[in-house]
Design a protein around this motif. Structure first.
Motif, mmCIF file in Angstrom:
data_model
loop_
_atom_site.group_PDB
_atom_site.id
_atom_site.type_symbol
_atom_site.label_atom_id
_atom_site.label_comp_id
_atom_site.label_asym_id
_atom_site.label_seq_id
_atom_site.Cartn_x
_atom_site.Cartn_y
_atom_site.Cartn_z
ATOM 1 N N LYS A 1 0.821 -1.209 0.000
ATOM 2 C CA LYS A 1 0.000 0.000 0.000
ATOM 3 C C LYS A 1 0.853 1.257 0.000
ATOM 4 N N ALA A 2 2.067 1.170 0.550
ATOM 5 C CA ALA A 2 2.930 2.349 0.605
ATOM 6 C C ALA A 2 3.369 2.778 -0.785
ATOM 7 N N ILE A 3 3.815 1.831 -1.609
ATOM 8 C CA ILE A 3 4.312 2.200 -2.934
ATOM 9 C C ILE A 3 3.174 2.665 -3.825
ATOM 10 N N MET A 4 2.016 1.983 -3.777
ATOM 11 C CA MET A 4 0.883 2.383 -4.611
ATOM 12 C C MET A 4 0.308 3.720 -4.146
ATOM 13 N N GLY A 5 0.131 3.873 -2.834
ATOM 14 C CA GLY A 5 -0.411 5.121 -2.311
ATOM 15 C C GLY A 5 0.503 6.298 -2.579
ATOM 16 N N THR A 6 1.813 6.087 -2.420
ATOM 17 C CA THR A 6 2.769 7.160 -2.685
ATOM 18 C C THR A 6 2.734 7.593 -4.137
ATOM 19 N N ALA A 7 2.654 6.626 -5.051
ATOM 20 C CA ALA A 7 2.600 6.955 -6.480
ATOM 21 C C ALA A 7 1.339 7.754 -6.811
ATOM 22 N N LEU A 8 0.202 7.336 -6.273
ATOM 23 C CA LEU A 8 -1.045 8.040 -6.548
ATOM 24 C C LEU A 8 -1.006 9.470 -6.011
ATOM 25 N N ILE A 9 -0.505 9.633 -4.795
ATOM 26 C CA ILE A 9 -0.445 10.969 -4.187
ATOM 27 C C ILE A 9 0.500 11.873 -4.969
ATOM 28 N N CYS A 10 1.652 11.339 -5.381
ATOM 29 C CA CYS A 10 2.602 12.147 -6.158
ATOM 30 C C CYS A 10 1.971 12.596 -7.479
ATOM 31 N N LEU A 11 1.264 11.696 -8.148
ATOM 32 C CA LEU A 11 0.626 12.050 -9.413
ATOM 33 C C LEU A 11 -0.443 13.118 -9.217
ATOM 34 N N SER A 12 -1.179 13.041 -8.115
ATOM 35 C CA SER A 12 -2.204 14.049 -7.852
ATOM 36 C C SER A 12 -1.576 15.383 -7.466
ATOM 37 N N VAL A 13 -0.502 15.346 -6.712
ATOM 38 C CA VAL A 13 0.192 16.589 -6.336
ATOM 39 C C VAL A 13 0.718 17.298 -7.582
ATOM 40 N N LEU A 14 1.220 16.534 -8.542
ATOM 41 C CA LEU A 14 1.757 17.112 -9.772
ATOM 42 C C LEU A 14 0.667 17.486 -10.771
ATOM 43 N N GLY A 15 -0.575 17.152 -10.464
ATOM 44 C CA GLY A 15 -1.681 17.507 -11.342
ATOM 45 C C GLY A 15 -1.908 16.547 -12.487
ATOM 46 N N ASP A 16 -1.246 15.406 -12.482
ATOM 47 C CA ASP A 16 -1.404 14.423 -13.556
ATOM 48 C C ASP A 16 -2.630 13.535 -13.366
ATOM 49 N N LEU A 17 -3.097 13.425 -12.126
ATOM 50 C CA LEU A 17 -4.209 12.529 -11.811
ATOM 51 C C LEU A 17 -5.171 13.249 -10.875
ATOM 52 N N VAL B 1 -1.068 3.103 -13.140
ATOM 53 C CA VAL B 1 -0.213 4.046 -12.420
ATOM 54 C C VAL B 1 1.155 4.129 -13.088
ATOM 55 N N GLY B 2 1.689 2.987 -13.520
ATOM 56 C CA GLY B 2 2.970 2.995 -14.208
ATOM 57 C C GLY B 2 2.933 3.832 -15.478
ATOM 58 N N MET B 3 1.826 3.762 -16.212
ATOM 59 C CA MET B 3 1.701 4.564 -17.433
ATOM 60 C C MET B 3 1.602 6.050 -17.115
ATOM 61 N N TYR B 4 0.980 6.381 -15.989
ATOM 62 C CA TYR B 4 0.877 7.792 -15.600
ATOM 63 C C TYR B 4 2.215 8.324 -15.088
ATOM 64 N N VAL B 5 3.019 7.455 -14.499
ATOM 65 C CA VAL B 5 4.338 7.894 -14.019
ATOM 66 C C VAL B 5 5.221 8.289 -15.209
ATOM 67 N N PHE C 1 -5.416 6.796 -19.984
ATOM 68 C CA PHE C 1 -6.663 7.294 -19.382
ATOM 69 C C PHE C 1 -7.684 6.163 -19.275
ATOM 70 N N TRP C 2 -7.821 5.379 -20.330
ATOM 71 C CA TRP C 2 -8.804 4.297 -20.326
ATOM 72 C C TRP C 2 -8.368 3.141 -19.426
ATOM 73 N N VAL C 3 -7.071 2.900 -19.347
ATOM 74 C CA VAL C 3 -6.583 1.868 -18.427
ATOM 75 C C VAL C 3 -6.880 2.272 -16.982
ATOM 76 N N MET C 4 -6.653 3.555 -16.663
ATOM 77 C CA MET C 4 -6.958 4.031 -15.310
ATOM 78 C C MET C 4 -8.454 3.979 -15.048
ATOM 79 N N ALA C 5 -9.267 4.280 -16.059
ATOM 80 C CA ALA C 5 -10.717 4.195 -15.895
ATOM 81 C C ALA C 5 -11.132 2.761 -15.571
ATOM 82 N N ALA C 6 -10.524 1.802 -16.268
ATOM 83 C CA ALA C 6 -10.819 0.392 -15.983
ATOM 84 C C ALA C 6 -10.380 0.028 -14.570
ATOM 85 N N ALA C 7 -9.243 0.559 -14.134
ATOM 86 C CA ALA C 7 -8.754 0.280 -12.784
ATOM 87 C C ALA C 7 -9.710 0.825 -11.733
#
Length: 274
Positions: A156-172, A217-221, A233-239
């Protein structure tokens, strides 16, 4: 579990207690990580011979080479105490990669393609180790208390950190991060709440959800453009859809499990009173 075999007088009850403790610990571990409990060998009664040596449990010559009673208990204790095994090392690596991933994601202002590629590499390594550490621990009897606690935290740490970083940067969008993290934390809490009634096993949908989340998440990174940016975008929508659907399914399973457990306890109590 203690490494000292039970005495001749109380060996049976001590072995049963050790067996019960091991089963309970494996149940909690499988709840958190969504995996099946690790293998556990049969626990014998009292010990009447020497304990295990470096090569495993010793056998009595007069017993035709059979393992000494209580030897498996001591061997399991040795495995339990061995924290520095390959499965735990992979889990530790995943934990160490978390701050490294954050540093790489935010380097160069957070939008440098080279730094983002390095961040993706660290994220990919973390996801790959997540596929192997639990399997190795169960297959080669390397399950430890440290692994049971650290493995779900690292996941959960690696996934949560990646999601938060992407949102902070405005990508997600932040709502995507909130849905995914809220579901993960909520289901983990739900599993602990119903542990007294039984185990909610990891479903195929849950495993597909985890895989889809990792790919998305890997594609968004990565700093993707063009049709690849549209695809992610569609892969994340499916997720997100799988995250919500499987979360609701776990809630349904928890309700059914709780009702069944309450009914079974009530029936057992009535039978005992009768």
């Amino acid at each position: 579990m203690t490494g000292v075999p039970a005495s001749a007088a109380g060996g049976s009850s001590g072995a049963q207690g050790a067996r019960g403790s091991a089963a309970a610990a494996d149940g909690v571990a499988s709840e958190v990580s969504g995996s099946a409990p690790g293998p556990a060998g049969p626990v014998s009664g009292s010990a009447s011979g020497p304990g295990p040596g470096p090569e495993g449990p010793l056998a009595h010559p007069e017993d035709g080479g059979r393992p000494a009673r209580g030897g498996k208990i001591a061997a399991a204790a040795v495995n339990q105490a061995s924290v520095w095994n390959v499965a735990n090392l992979l889990t530790m690596l995943r934990l160490v990669l978390v701050p490294g991933f954050v540093a790489l994601m935010l380097a160069g202002g957070g939008y440098d393609p080279a730094w983002r590629s390095l961040a993706w590499a660290s994220f990919a390594i973390a996801m790959i180790t997540d596929l192997f550490d639990g399997h190795l621990a169960r297959t080669y009897n390397l399950v430890t208390d440290f692994g049971k606690i650290a493995d779900p935290i690292a996941d959960k740490a690696i996934m949560g950190t990646a999601l938060i970083c992407l949102s902070v940067l405005g990508d997600l969008p932040w709502w995507v991060t909130a849905v995914i993290l809220g579901r993960e934390l909520g289901i983990t809490l739900l599993r602990f709440l119903v542990i007294r009634y039984g185990v909610i096993p990891a479903s195929r949908g849950g495993k597909l959800k985890t895989l889809t989340q990792g790919v998305a998440v890997g594609m968004y990174v990565l700093a993707l453009t063009g049709w690849l940016a549209t695809l992610r975008f569609w892969v994340m929508a499916a997720a997100v859809v799988l995250t919500v659907v499987t979360g609701l399914d776990y809630v349904r399973q928890a309700i059914v499990l709780r009702r069944r457990g309450i009914a079974e306890r009530a029936a057992a109590l009535e039978e005992k009173e009768a």
